[in-house]
Motif scaffolding. Structure first.
Motif, short mmCIF file in Angstrom:
data_model
loop_
_atom_site.label_atom_id
_atom_site.label_comp_id
_atom_site.label_asym_id
_atom_site.label_seq_id
_atom_site.Cartn_x
_atom_site.Cartn_y
_atom_site.Cartn_z
N TYR A 84 -20.23 -6.65 -1.07
CA TYR A 84 -19.93 -6.26 0.31
C TYR A 84 -20.31 -7.38 1.26
CZ TYR A 84 -20.90 -3.99 4.80
OH TYR A 84 -20.96 -3.68 6.14
N THR A 121 -11.98 -4.21 1.64
CA THR A 121 -11.23 -2.96 1.55
C THR A 121 -11.40 -2.31 0.18
OG1 THR A 121 -9.62 -3.73 3.17
CG2 THR A 121 -8.92 -1.94 1.71
N LEU A 144 -14.70 -0.17 -0.32
CA LEU A 144 -14.99 0.97 0.54
C LEU A 144 -14.14 2.18 0.20
CD1 LEU A 144 -15.03 -0.94 3.96
CD2 LEU A 144 -16.96 -0.50 2.42
N PHE A 192 -14.90 5.97 4.48
CA PHE A 192 -16.10 5.18 4.79
C PHE A 192 -16.55 5.39 6.24
CE2 PHE A 192 -17.85 1.24 6.57
CZ PHE A 192 -18.97 1.10 5.76
N ARG A 241 -12.25 3.53 6.53
CA ARG A 241 -12.19 2.20 5.92
C ARG A 241 -11.31 1.25 6.73
NH1 ARG A 241 -9.93 2.38 0.12
NH2 ARG A 241 -8.12 3.09 1.27
N ASP A 266 -17.32 3.53 -5.04
CA ASP A 266 -16.94 3.13 -3.68
C ASP A 266 -18.09 3.35 -2.71
OD1 ASP A 266 -14.36 2.54 -4.51
OD2 ASP A 266 -13.57 4.51 -3.94
N GLU A 308 -19.40 4.69 0.39
CA GLU A 308 -18.95 5.80 1.24
C GLU A 308 -19.56 5.74 2.63
OE1 GLU A 308 -18.09 10.34 0.33
OE2 GLU A 308 -20.21 9.85 0.12
#
Length: 126
Positions: A13, A26, A29, A33, A45, A117, A119
């Protein structure tokens, strides 16, 4: 069981943000998100990626991460070997640096995951 891949995704990230790699960002996420930060909450997101690409106050920054911590939660089933913990949050402690390497702020980000992912991120600064 500890999920080291979540720590790797947390580091990815920051790499994506620092490298202006919005496709990578992208992919990390969840569609739902949410980023809660001291100055605002960004939901979704696509909205977050747009903010990072077009609206953040400084884009030439880096996020050195000094430590990662995993919060674990007991699972519903206890394996015979006693390894019944699953990572549910990753906490990153680091610094936001400007283009000259000067500290802008220290931060603690609490990452919550939905599967693999990201969140939600709760950001605390000092």
């Amino acid at each position: 069981m500890t999920r080291p891949d979540l720590r790797q995704r947390t580091r990815a990230y920051y790499d994506a943000i620092d490298g202006d790699d919005y496709d990578q960002l992208t992919s990390l996420l969840a569609p739902s998100f949410v980023h809660n930060r001291p100055d605002r909450t960004i939901e979704g997101r696509d909205r977050f990626v747009q903010f990072m690409r077009e609206e953040r106050p400084q884009t030439d920054t880096t996020h050195p991460v000094d430590a990662l911590y995993c919060r674990q939660e007991d699972s519903a089933v206890e394996p015979a070997d006693g390894d019944n913990m699953e990572t549910v949050e990753v906490v990153a402690r680091g610094r936001l640096l400007d283009a000259d390497g000067e500290r802008i702020v220290g931060f603690v980000d609490v990452f919550t995951f939905a599967g693999d992912d990201i969140e939600r991120i709760e950001t605390y600064t000092h």
